[in-house]
Design a protein around this motif. Structure first.
Motif, mmCIF file in Angstrom:
data_model
loop_
_atom_site.group_PDB
_atom_site.id
_atom_site.type_symbol
_atom_site.label_atom_id
_atom_site.label_comp_id
_atom_site.label_asym_id
_atom_site.label_seq_id
_atom_site.Cartn_x
_atom_site.Cartn_y
_atom_site.Cartn_z
ATOM 1 N N LEU A 1 0.862 -1.180 0.000
ATOM 2 C CA LEU A 1 0.000 0.000 0.000
ATOM 3 C C LEU A 1 0.896 1.227 0.000
ATOM 4 C CD1 LEU A 1 -2.793 1.329 0.277
ATOM 5 C CD2 LEU A 1 -2.512 1.146 2.754
ATOM 6 N N HIS A 2 0.710 2.071 -0.983
ATOM 7 C CA HIS A 2 1.521 3.284 -1.117
ATOM 8 C C HIS A 2 0.587 4.481 -1.073
ATOM 9 C CE1 HIS A 2 4.944 5.659 -2.813
ATOM 10 N NE2 HIS A 2 3.946 6.428 -3.133
ATOM 11 N N LYS A 3 0.695 5.285 -0.025
ATOM 12 C CA LYS A 3 -0.139 6.475 0.088
ATOM 13 C C LYS A 3 0.684 7.690 -0.319
ATOM 14 C CE LYS A 3 -3.326 5.020 3.663
ATOM 15 N NZ LYS A 3 -3.963 5.395 4.917
ATOM 16 N N ARG A 4 0.049 8.564 -1.066
ATOM 17 C CA ARG A 4 0.708 9.792 -1.505
ATOM 18 C C ARG A 4 -0.182 10.965 -1.159
ATOM 19 N NH1 ARG A 4 1.842 9.980 -7.478
ATOM 20 N NH2 ARG A 4 -0.390 9.760 -7.558
ATOM 21 N N ALA A 5 0.449 12.119 -1.125
ATOM 22 C CA ALA A 5 -0.331 13.346 -0.945
ATOM 23 C C ALA A 5 -1.256 13.511 -2.136
ATOM 24 C CB ALA A 5 0.603 14.534 -0.828
ATOM 25 N N GLY A 6 -2.294 14.307 -1.972
ATOM 26 C CA GLY A 6 -3.258 14.524 -3.041
ATOM 27 C C GLY A 6 -2.620 15.101 -4.292
ATOM 28 N N GLY A 7 -3.289 14.941 -5.386
ATOM 29 C CA GLY A 7 -2.816 15.488 -6.643
ATOM 30 C C GLY A 7 -3.065 16.982 -6.712
ATOM 31 N N GLY A 8 -2.835 17.535 -7.855
ATOM 32 C CA GLY A 8 -2.985 18.966 -8.035
ATOM 33 C C GLY A 8 -4.422 19.446 -8.023
ATOM 34 N N GLY A 9 -5.356 18.529 -8.099
ATOM 35 C CA GLY A 9 -6.758 18.932 -8.123
ATOM 36 C C GLY A 9 -7.194 19.303 -9.528
ATOM 37 N N SER A 10 -8.420 19.731 -9.632
ATOM 38 C CA SER A 10 -8.920 20.138 -10.944
ATOM 39 C C SER A 10 -9.551 21.511 -10.819
ATOM 40 C CB SER A 10 -9.941 19.128 -11.467
ATOM 41 O OG SER A 10 -11.054 19.074 -10.604
ATOM 42 N N GLY A 11 -9.546 22.235 -11.907
ATOM 43 C CA GLY A 11 -10.128 23.567 -11.910
ATOM 44 C C GLY A 11 -9.170 24.618 -11.360
ATOM 45 N N ASP A 12 -9.664 25.819 -11.288
ATOM 46 C CA ASP A 12 -8.890 26.963 -10.829
ATOM 47 C C ASP A 12 -8.650 26.852 -9.323
ATOM 48 O OD1 ASP A 12 -7.858 29.435 -10.113
ATOM 49 O OD2 ASP A 12 -9.361 30.583 -11.211
ATOM 50 N N PRO A 13 -7.394 26.784 -8.880
ATOM 51 C CA PRO A 13 -7.115 26.660 -7.451
ATOM 52 C C PRO A 13 -7.666 27.824 -6.622
ATOM 53 C CG PRO A 13 -5.126 26.279 -8.727
ATOM 54 C CD PRO A 13 -6.190 26.740 -9.675
ATOM 55 N N TRP A 14 -7.791 28.997 -7.222
ATOM 56 C CA TRP A 14 -8.305 30.164 -6.497
ATOM 57 C C TRP A 14 -9.816 30.103 -6.322
ATOM 58 C CZ3 TRP A 14 -6.048 35.281 -5.360
ATOM 59 C CH2 TRP A 14 -4.667 35.208 -5.205
ATOM 60 N N GLN A 15 -10.467 29.123 -6.922
ATOM 61 C CA GLN A 15 -11.903 28.948 -6.756
ATOM 62 C C GLN A 15 -12.238 27.861 -5.737
ATOM 63 O OE1 GLN A 15 -14.203 30.943 -8.198
ATOM 64 N NE2 GLN A 15 -12.425 32.088 -8.925
ATOM 65 N N ARG A 16 -11.212 27.278 -5.144
ATOM 66 C CA ARG A 16 -11.456 26.209 -4.179
ATOM 67 C C ARG A 16 -12.083 26.751 -2.905
ATOM 68 N NH1 ARG A 16 -5.990 22.997 -5.583
ATOM 69 N NH2 ARG A 16 -6.691 22.370 -7.648
ATOM 70 N N ASP A 17 -12.838 25.917 -2.238
ATOM 71 C CA ASP A 17 -13.516 26.285 -1.001
ATOM 72 C C ASP A 17 -12.480 26.637 0.072
ATOM 73 O OD1 ASP A 17 -15.100 26.482 1.267
ATOM 74 O OD2 ASP A 17 -15.583 24.347 1.324
ATOM 75 N N PRO A 18 -12.486 27.869 0.561
ATOM 76 C CA PRO A 18 -11.505 28.285 1.558
ATOM 77 C C PRO A 18 -11.490 27.411 2.818
ATOM 78 C CG PRO A 18 -12.596 30.202 0.661
ATOM 79 C CD PRO A 18 -13.319 28.995 0.141
ATOM 80 N N GLU A 19 -12.643 26.934 3.245
ATOM 81 C CA GLU A 19 -12.691 26.064 4.429
ATOM 82 C C GLU A 19 -11.909 24.773 4.191
ATOM 83 O OE1 GLU A 19 -13.992 26.475 7.437
ATOM 84 O OE2 GLU A 19 -14.998 28.392 7.118
ATOM 85 N N ARG A 20 -12.030 24.240 3.004
ATOM 86 C CA ARG A 20 -11.308 23.004 2.674
ATOM 87 C C ARG A 20 -9.809 23.249 2.572
ATOM 88 N NH1 ARG A 20 -14.239 19.363 -1.679
ATOM 89 N NH2 ARG A 20 -12.720 17.940 -0.803
ATOM 90 N N VAL A 21 -9.444 24.397 2.009
ATOM 91 C CA VAL A 21 -8.018 24.743 1.932
ATOM 92 C C VAL A 21 -7.453 24.904 3.343
ATOM 93 C CG1 VAL A 21 -6.333 26.440 1.130
ATOM 94 C CG2 VAL A 21 -8.253 25.805 -0.349
ATOM 95 N N ALA A 22 -8.199 25.580 4.227
ATOM 96 C CA ALA A 22 -7.761 25.749 5.618
ATOM 97 C C ALA A 22 -7.594 24.385 6.292
ATOM 98 C CB ALA A 22 -8.755 26.613 6.382
ATOM 99 N N ARG A 23 -8.483 23.468 6.004
ATOM 100 C CA ARG A 23 -8.373 22.113 6.555
ATOM 101 C C ARG A 23 -7.100 21.432 6.055
ATOM 102 N NH1 ARG A 23 -12.794 19.161 4.473
ATOM 103 N NH2 ARG A 23 -14.015 20.835 5.364
ATOM 104 N N ASP A 24 -6.766 21.650 4.784
ATOM 105 C CA ASP A 24 -5.530 21.084 4.238
ATOM 106 C C ASP A 24 -4.300 21.667 4.935
ATOM 107 O OD1 ASP A 24 -6.879 19.427 2.500
ATOM 108 O OD2 ASP A 24 -6.554 20.706 0.736
ATOM 109 N N VAL A 25 -4.352 22.960 5.276
ATOM 110 C CA VAL A 25 -3.247 23.569 6.018
ATOM 111 C C VAL A 25 -3.155 22.926 7.399
ATOM 112 C CG1 VAL A 25 -2.371 25.694 7.072
ATOM 113 C CG2 VAL A 25 -3.314 25.761 4.756
ATOM 114 N N TRP A 26 -4.274 22.819 8.083
ATOM 115 C CA TRP A 26 -4.306 22.226 9.421
ATOM 116 C C TRP A 26 -3.779 20.796 9.403
ATOM 117 C CZ3 TRP A 26 -4.302 23.547 14.220
ATOM 118 C CH2 TRP A 26 -4.639 22.618 15.199
#
Length: 72
Positions: free
Chosen positions: A10-35
């Protein structure tokens, strides 16, 4: 490491780059990623347009809105 036939790897990696414009991502989710230390507060600010306090992990909604208004 030696892997034998029948072993399960089992090989776990960090998430990929995502899809769509990164500046349109939900700020709450981005904050969770920082946490959760998936991205730094600096990456959140520079590449996602989200302001998160690196010590507390709190989202600064007013600063995020102001920063996102500056993007062309």
């Amino acid at each position: 490491m030696t892997v034998a036939q029948g072993d399960l790897v089992l090989h776990k990696r960090a998430g990929g780059g995502g899809s769509g414009d990164p500046w349109q991502r939900d700020p709450e989710r981005v904050a969770r990623d920082v946490w959760n230390e998936k991205v730094s507060a600096g990456v959140a600010r520079e590449h996602r347009g989200v302001v998160v306090d690196p010590e507390s992990g709190r989202l600064d909604t007013a600063a995020t809105a102001a920063l996102r208004r500056t993007r062309p």
